[in-house]
Design a protein around this motif. Sequence first.
Motif, PDB file in Angstrom:
ATOM      1  N   THR A   1       0.840  -1.193   0.000  1.00  0.00           N
ATOM      2  CA  THR A   1       0.000   0.000   0.000  1.00  0.00           C
ATOM      3  C   THR A   1       0.874   1.242   0.000  1.00  0.00           C
ATOM      4  O   THR A   1       1.767   1.379   0.836  1.00  0.00           O
ATOM      5  N   ARG A   2       0.606   2.142  -0.926  1.00  0.00           N
ATOM      6  CA  ARG A   2       1.343   3.399  -0.982  1.00  0.00           C
ATOM      7  C   ARG A   2       0.843   4.281   0.149  1.00  0.00           C
ATOM      8  O   ARG A   2      -0.358   4.532   0.273  1.00  0.00           O
ATOM      9  N   ASP A   3       1.745   4.738   1.000  1.00  0.00           N
ATOM     10  CA  ASP A   3       1.374   5.576   2.140  1.00  0.00           C
ATOM     11  C   ASP A   3       0.971   6.960   1.621  1.00  0.00           C
ATOM     12  O   ASP A   3       1.795   7.669   1.047  1.00  0.00           O
ATOM     13  N   PRO A   4      -0.281   7.368   1.805  1.00  0.00           N
ATOM     14  CA  PRO A   4      -0.741   8.621   1.199  1.00  0.00           C
ATOM     15  C   PRO A   4      -0.357   9.879   1.976  1.00  0.00           C
ATOM     16  O   PRO A   4      -0.610  10.987   1.510  1.00  0.00           O
ATOM     17  N   ARG A   5       0.244   9.719   3.154  1.00  0.00           N
ATOM     18  CA  ARG A   5       0.524  10.900   3.978  1.00  0.00           C
ATOM     19  C   ARG A   5       1.592  11.780   3.331  1.00  0.00           C
ATOM     20  O   ARG A   5       2.673  11.318   2.994  1.00  0.00           O
ATOM     21  N   MET A   6       1.250  13.042   3.159  1.00  0.00           N
ATOM     22  CA  MET A   6       2.175  14.021   2.592  1.00  0.00           C
ATOM     23  C   MET A   6       2.217  15.226   3.528  1.00  0.00           C
ATOM     24  O   MET A   6       1.353  15.390   4.387  1.00  0.00           O
ATOM     25  N   VAL A   7       3.198  16.083   3.324  1.00  0.00           N
ATOM     26  CA  VAL A   7       3.298  17.297   4.122  1.00  0.00           C
ATOM     27  C   VAL A   7       2.157  18.227   3.721  1.00  0.00           C
ATOM     28  O   VAL A   7       1.906  18.452   2.534  1.00  0.00           O
ATOM     29  N   GLU A   8       1.469  18.749   4.717  1.00  0.00           N
ATOM     30  CA  GLU A   8       0.355  19.655   4.446  1.00  0.00           C
ATOM     31  C   GLU A   8       0.904  21.019   4.044  1.00  0.00           C
ATOM     32  O   GLU A   8       1.877  21.498   4.621  1.00  0.00           O
ATOM     33  N   ARG A   9       0.278  21.627   3.062  1.00  0.00           N
ATOM     34  CA  ARG A   9       0.785  22.908   2.570  1.00  0.00           C
ATOM     35  C   ARG A   9       0.522  24.030   3.561  1.00  0.00           C
ATOM     36  O   ARG A   9      -0.422  23.987   4.352  1.00  0.00           O
ATOM     37  N   LYS A  10       1.376  25.042   3.499  1.00  0.00           N
ATOM     38  CA  LYS A  10       1.215  26.226   4.337  1.00  0.00           C
ATOM     39  C   LYS A  10       0.067  27.060   3.783  1.00  0.00           C
ATOM     40  O   LYS A  10      -0.041  27.238   2.574  1.00  0.00           O
ATOM     41  N   LYS A  11      -0.770  27.560   4.689  1.00  0.00           N
ATOM     42  CA  LYS A  11      -1.876  28.412   4.270  1.00  0.00           C
ATOM     43  C   LYS A  11      -1.524  29.880   4.507  1.00  0.00           C
ATOM     44  O   LYS A  11      -0.768  30.198   5.419  1.00  0.00           O
ATOM     45  N   PHE A  12      -2.100  30.743   3.692  1.00  0.00           N
ATOM     46  CA  PHE A  12      -1.870  32.176   3.878  1.00  0.00           C
ATOM     47  C   PHE A  12      -2.573  32.631   5.152  1.00  0.00           C
ATOM     48  O   PHE A  12      -3.586  32.058   5.561  1.00  0.00           O
ATOM     49  N   GLY A  13      -2.009  33.651   5.791  1.00  0.00           N
ATOM     50  CA  GLY A  13      -2.588  34.150   7.035  1.00  0.00           C
ATOM     51  C   GLY A  13      -2.233  33.292   8.236  1.00  0.00           C
ATOM     52  O   GLY A  13      -2.751  33.497   9.330  1.00  0.00           O
ATOM     53  N   ARG A  14      -1.377  32.307   8.030  1.00  0.00           N
ATOM     54  CA  ARG A  14      -0.931  31.445   9.120  1.00  0.00           C
ATOM     55  C   ARG A  14       0.579  31.297   9.063  1.00  0.00           C
ATOM     56  O   ARG A  14       1.194  31.507   8.031  1.00  0.00           O
ATOM     57  N   LYS A  15       1.152  30.908  10.204  1.00  0.00           N
ATOM     58  CA  LYS A  15       2.601  30.766  10.279  1.00  0.00           C
ATOM     59  C   LYS A  15       3.069  29.503   9.562  1.00  0.00           C
ATOM     60  O   LYS A  15       4.073  29.511   8.854  1.00  0.00           O
ATOM     61  N   LYS A  16       2.333  28.402   9.770  1.00  0.00           N
ATOM     62  CA  LYS A  16       2.618  27.129   9.109  1.00  0.00           C
ATOM     63  C   LYS A  16       1.295  26.586   8.574  1.00  0.00           C
ATOM     64  O   LYS A  16       0.363  27.360   8.357  1.00  0.00           O
ATOM     65  N   ALA A  17       1.212  25.291   8.378  1.00  0.00           N
ATOM     66  CA  ALA A  17      -0.016  24.724   7.822  1.00  0.00           C
ATOM     67  C   ALA A  17      -1.210  24.949   8.749  1.00  0.00           C
ATOM     68  O   ALA A  17      -2.298  25.312   8.306  1.00  0.00           O
ATOM     69  N   ARG A  18      -0.998  24.754  10.044  1.00  0.00           N
ATOM     70  CA  ARG A  18      -2.100  24.912  10.995  1.00  0.00           C
ATOM     71  C   ARG A  18      -1.806  25.909  12.105  1.00  0.00           C
ATOM     72  O   ARG A  18      -2.719  26.416  12.736  1.00  0.00           O
ATOM     73  N   LYS A  19      -0.535  26.178  12.349  1.00  0.00           N
ATOM     74  CA  LYS A  19      -0.155  27.082  13.429  1.00  0.00           C
ATOM     75  C   LYS A  19      -0.473  28.524  13.043  1.00  0.00           C
ATOM     76  O   LYS A  19      -0.139  28.975  11.949  1.00  0.00           O
ATOM     77  N   SER A  20      -1.114  29.233  13.965  1.00  0.00           N
ATOM     78  CA  SER A  20      -1.436  30.637  13.711  1.00  0.00           C
ATOM     79  C   SER A  20      -0.339  31.533  14.257  1.00  0.00           C
ATOM     80  O   SER A  20       0.491  31.106  15.056  1.00  0.00           O
ATOM     81  N   PHE A  21      -0.375  32.789  13.833  1.00  0.00           N
ATOM     82  CA  PHE A  21       0.511  33.770  14.435  1.00  0.00           C
ATOM     83  C   PHE A  21       0.051  34.015  15.868  1.00  0.00           C
ATOM     84  O   PHE A  21      -1.114  33.781  16.207  1.00  0.00           O
ATOM     85  N   GLN A  22       0.957  34.512  16.699  1.00  0.00           N
ATOM     86  CA  GLN A  22       0.607  34.759  18.094  1.00  0.00           C
ATOM     87  C   GLN A  22      -0.491  35.811  18.169  1.00  0.00           C
ATOM     88  O   GLN A  22      -0.419  36.857  17.524  1.00  0.00           O
ATOM     89  N   PHE A  23      -1.509  35.503  18.972  1.00  0.00           N
ATOM     90  CA  PHE A  23      -2.654  36.397  19.091  1.00  0.00           C
ATOM     91  C   PHE A  23      -2.412  37.393  20.216  1.00  0.00           C
ATOM     92  O   PHE A  23      -2.027  37.019  21.324  1.00  0.00           O
ATOM     93  N   SER A  24      -2.631  38.664  19.919  1.00  0.00           N
ATOM     94  CA  SER A  24      -2.496  39.703  20.932  1.00  0.00           C
ATOM     95  C   SER A  24      -3.857  40.364  21.123  1.00  0.00           C
ATOM     96  O   SER A  24      -4.443  40.895  20.176  1.00  0.00           O
ATOM     97  N   LYS A  25      -4.353  40.303  22.338  1.00  0.00           N
ATOM     98  CA  LYS A  25      -5.686  40.833  22.602  1.00  0.00           C
ATOM     99  C   LYS A  25      -5.696  42.362  22.547  1.00  0.00           C
ATOM    100  O   LYS A  25      -6.664  42.969  22.129  1.00  0.00           O
ATOM    101  N   ARG A  26      -4.604  42.972  22.996  1.00  0.00           N
ATOM    102  CA  ARG A  26      -4.540  44.444  23.001  1.00  0.00           C
ATOM    103  C   ARG A  26      -3.364  44.952  22.213  1.00  0.00           C
ATOM    104  O   ARG A  26      -2.362  44.412  22.077  1.00  0.00           O
TER     105      ARG A  26
END
Length: 129
Positions: A104-129
């Motif tokens: 079986t070919r392992d389908p897991r690949m690196v998830e692409r980076k999304k715009f508006g985020r630091k990495k694929a799922r990690k967001s930039f640090q949120f600052s409330k003020r």
Amino acid sequence: MKEVIDTVGRRKTSVARVFMTPGKGRVIINKLPVEEYFRDEVKRLHALRPLVLTEKTEDFDIKVNVKGGGLSGQSGAVSLGIARALTEFDEAARAVLKQERLLTRDPRMVERKKFGRKKARKSFQFSKR
């Protein structure tokens, strides 16, 4: 039966072209013995697992051209390529390899980076003020 069995194995971004001929059990990866190419024993055992399970370690000479990715992906690609070559040579080996999920070919690949985020799922640090 064909003299040379050639197959392709892939994992992540690695592609391994496997050429299997009847021989004495030599495994050459990118013009290096398998012991030199995969110095880590775990990766070497993972790459050669199909041969061990089918008990054909001494029956074939295997030449592999592998490119792309890192050593982990390359060992997975080599493993899949060898497993496919063994099934092409001997259909009886298919049941053993399929049971161990080596065909079986392992389908897991690196998830692409999304715009508006630091990495694929990690967001930039949120600052409330």
